[in-house]
Enzyme design. Structure first.
Site, PDB file in Angstrom:
ATOM      1  N   GLU A  31       0.796  -1.301   0.139  1.00 20.86           N
ATOM      2  CA  GLU A  31       0.068  -0.123  -0.285  1.00 20.86           C
ATOM      3  C   GLU A  31       0.979   1.256   0.013  1.00 20.86           C
ATOM      4  OE1 GLU A  31      -0.981  -2.680   1.252  1.00 20.86           O
ATOM      5  OE2 GLU A  31      -2.891  -2.947   0.443  1.00 20.86           O
ATOM      6  N   HIS A  73     -10.779  -5.683   9.424  1.00 19.70           N
ATOM      7  CA  HIS A  73     -11.349  -5.502   8.281  1.00 19.70           C
ATOM      8  C   HIS A  73     -12.580  -4.641   8.325  1.00 19.70           C
ATOM      9  CE1 HIS A  73      -8.881  -8.643   6.962  1.00 19.70           C
ATOM     10  NE2 HIS A  73      -8.937  -8.345   5.686  1.00 19.70           N
TER      11      HIS A  73
END
Lengths: 357, 431
Positions: free
Chosen positions: A86, A155
């Site tokens: 990322e 998540h």
């Protein structure tokens, strides 16, 4: 980061595209997923400098199928898969933007954006200021944000407040399909870095979609809130999925004679305080609704601004917040449900504000 | 990933079963490994059990052109600069050195808040900058002032930036030594270490999309920066995206106080290159000719969309910054002196100039005097230059000033109308 939700996302993707095709047959609705897809497709066609990058966005159509068919249509130079880092690909996006391109950088989910937070805050958001306006950074960081279902603490979380905290970023939080399309197009055309927070649970949900919204020229302004439902007894301020609970609550409240005004923020930064203030001066009551954590959250900011403003004198009761519970998201279904706000919480809080037993 | 593969799994198909012999099966697998797993490198099986011991592998050699006394070893490697270019190189390095001394002292006197010197690394700055085209985009870390100076960034601008005054390109928004100039293709320095590496790859990717534009990106970083995750990401992305980029590592032995012996255990920074699929060279960073040749060749390779890693071996003679006192960890100060005396890049290059009769003591004296004068003049002027108008505070957060900031600006104006006398408003420009 290789997320658990790739598998989960694929499952969701399949369900909701079925759902989407069923709904689309009626002709007047569109899912969030398809609205985002349209916006990307149109903007990539419109401007040769726009491109989409991220993990598995190309041949695989994206973990949540938002980029479905775009790689086939636009090819490798406009839709490209990145290796899994990322911070790496967020940095690539920043550098590409410095050099004149307009990247749309997809995070598979914003849960993983924390690995890239330095590039977003320290480079994307600040370089325009630090260079005294010489270096622009027109990027859209986008992807699903907020609580998902059954995927636990890492998540399932809402980072709206994190990004909204930082000057230099614009933070956009659409709720329905028209907003998803109109605001994404506006974000891509914006010369500032934009964090565009979608909601995983809402991807497959169909919403009314006007002919106007189907047009390639359909753009909604960033920084303007929208009064979604007009009322006179209480102001409910919310955004993204909070809209779902708030609208349902407003409907329920109407059955007992309470007319709630529901304000959809649409954008968290720049923040449209005027619309909120005007509404409170009419209703004299405020309830904020968000799925994120309460501490230093969006509701806290709204209430602080209200209290500092002339609207404070118009309040007939303390302003209240409806938020997620102040814990990491638990996995077990019953606990997960208990950690999130619901329509019932909004109804209960409005009643508390109005002193209704 | 696994579940995706298994859906298309060829393992039970008749193709695989049709390989009758073990050799055919080996060939199939070796071909697969080579093409899909190993970037078309030749894959082989071995029956010898051996774990590779990286400490036994030979270190990447250090490319050089001149010896420690400045003499050419292999004359075919002489880039043959000519007088004008040689003098310009020397003058840039010495001007940088003199500016560093003056600005370092000025920080010590409390006139600017922060400074970083470039002592001992002038050779790798100017050697690499001279081999690049000025149109190539440079991302620096912070200790690459020689590159900007080579490109003609004026002395006055360095001073204005360090003072953060109204003449500064950045209008006083960034701390000292965080230079940036669009005109000189030098991206504004970013303080958090190594963020510049993936960004540079992104810019290189943008260049690649404009074919035949004859531009590469050169990104500088230190040995310490190479430990950040961003470095890994940048190397990997540049190689997988085939970007026109040069990664230029200034390995100067220290990351603030951490010596390279504690920074990594492998064969330096160059040792990492082949693992990422990068073209790689290690070079004597204090040998300006070697740095020049290596960068020029790296540029040629990078233009074919093959990223190159250069590790320039050098030594940081100064402290990390004015916030650092390196005598606390470089206890053997004699060693520092030895580096300065025996391998100073400026001295090594000067030998060449003197031998060519392009420079002598008299010229040296006159040049030193002139530069000192110019630096001090620019410095004095910058100190006297007014700071930007206070409204600059609100400019540049977004492309347009948002309502909230406009309101705050008005509040500030009203406040200053009443209490302005208590603020040093005379130091700011009037609107």
């Amino acid at each position: 980061m290789r997320p658990v939700s790739v598998i989960f996302g694929r499952f969701l993707g399949r369900c909701s595209s079925l759902q989407a095709s069923r709904q689309l047959a009626t002709g007047s609705t569109c899912t969030i997923r398809d609205a985002l897809n349209q916006a990307l497709d149109e903007e990539i066609r419109r401007d040769p400098n726009v491109f989409l990058m991220g993990e598995e966005v190309a041949q695989y159509d994206g973990a949540y199928k938002v980029s479905k068919g775009l790689w086939k249509k636009h090819g490798d130079s406009r839709i490209w898969d990145t290796p899994i880092t990322e911070m790496g690909f967020a940095g690539i996006a920043v550098g590409a933007a410095f050099a004149g391109l307009r990247p749309v950088c997809e995070f598979m989910t914003f849960n993983f954006s924390m690995q890239a937070i330095d590039q977003i805050i320290n480079s994307a958001a600040k370089t325009y200021y630090m260079s005294a306006g010489k270096v622009t950074c027109p990027i859209v960081f986008r992807g699903p944000n907020g609580a998902a279902a059954g995927v636990a603490a890492q998540h399932s979380q809402d980072f709206s407040a994190w990004f909204a905290h930082c000057p230099g970023l614009k933070v956009v939080t659409p709720y329905n399909a028209e907003e998803a399309k109109g605001l994404l197009k506006a974000s891509i055309r914006d010369d500032n870095p934009v964090v565009f927070l979608e909601n995983e649970i809402l991807y497959g949900q169909p919403f009314p979609f006007s002919d106007e919204a189907k047009s390639e020229d359909f753009v909604l302004p960033i920084g303007k809130a929208h009064v979604e439902r007009v009322g006179k007894h209480v102001t409910i301020v919310t955004y993204s999925r909070g809209m779902e609970f708030s609208l349902e609550a407003a409907k329920e409240l109407a059955s007992i004679g309470v007319e709630a005004e529901v304000i959809n923020l649409r954008t968290l930064r720049p923040f449209d305080f005027e619309t909120i203030k005007k509404s409170i001066m009419k209703t004299n009551h405020l309830v904020t609704v968000e799925t994120g954590w309460p501490f230093a959250g969006i509701g806290a900011e709204i209430i602080a601004q209200v209290i500092e403003s002339e609207a404070f004198d118009y309040l007939d009761a303390p302003p209240y917040r409806v938020t997620g519970v102040d814990v990491p998201m638990p996995y077990t279904q019953t606990l997960e449900a208990a950690a999130l706000p619901t329509t019932a919480h909004v109804v209960k809080t409005v009643k508390k504000s109005l002193h209704i037993q | 990933m696994l579940s995706r593969l298994s859906r298309r799994s060829p393992f039970n198909t008749s193709i695989f079963r049709s390989f009758a012999t073990a050799r055919e099966r080996d060939e199939f697998r070796l071909q697969e490994y080579s093409q899909k797993y190993l970037g078309y490198r030749k894959a082989v099986f071995t029956e010898k059990l051996e774990i590779i011991d990286s400490s036994k592998a030979e270190a990447v050699p250090i490319y050089r052109v001149t010896d420690g006394l400045g003499n050419f070893i292999d004359s075919s490697q002489d880039p043959k600069f000519g007088k004008e270019m040689s003098v310009k190189i020397y003058e840039t390095m010495t001007q940088l050195n003199i500016m560093d001394r003056i600005l370092y002292d000025s920080q010590r006197q409390g006139r600017i808040s922060f400074y970083m010197t470039n002592f001992g690394e002038e050779g790798n700055h100017v050697g690499s900058a001279a081999a690049l085209k000025n149109s190539d985009l440079v991302y620096g870390q912070y200790r690459e002032v020689g590159v900007l100076m080579w490109r003609g960034f004026p002395l006055e601008q360095f001073m204005h930036q360090c003072y953060g005054n109204s003449m500064d390109i950045g209008k006083g928004k960034q701390m000292p030594v965080h230079y940036g100039s669009k005109e000189h293709n030098f991206v504004t320095i970013s303080s958090p270490l190594t963020t510049q590496l993936p960004q540079a790859v992104g810019s290189a990717y943008a260049f690649k999309r404009q074919p035949n534009n004859d531009r590469v990106v050169c990104v500088y970083f230190g040995d310490g920066a190479a430990s950040e995750g961003d470095a890994h990401a940048a190397f990997n992305f540049a190689a997988t995206l085939d970007c026109p980029i040069i990664f230029f590592c200034r390995n100067n032995g220290y990351a603030i106080s951490t010596p390279t012996s504690e920074q990594y255990a492998g064969d330096g920074i160059a040792g990492k290159g082949p693992g990422y699929g990068l073209h790689t060279i290690r070079v004597d960073g204090n040998d300006l000719f070697a740095v020049y040749n290596a960068t020029q060749e790296a540029r040629r390779v990078a233009l074919t969309n093959k990223p190159v890693l250069i590790e320039a071996m050098t030594y940081r003679l100064g402290h990390h910054s004015t916030s650092d006192d390196s005598t606390a960890y470089r206890l053997d100060f004699k060693k520092v002196q030895t580096w300065g005396d025996k391998d100073h890049p400026i001295e090594r290059f000067k030998t060449y100039l003197v031998e060519k009769n392009w420079w002598d003591d008299e010229k040296e004296k006159a040049w030193q005097k002139e530069v000192r004068k110019r630096v001090l003049k620019a410095f004095g002027d910058a100190e006297k230059t007014k700071l930007a108008h206070f409204h600059e505070l609100f400019e540049g957060v977004y492309d347009q000033v948002p309502e909230l900031l406009k309101r705050q600006r008005d509040e500030l104006d009203n406040h200053l109308k009443e209490y302005g006398e208590h603020y040093p408003l005379d130091r700011c420009l009037r609107k």
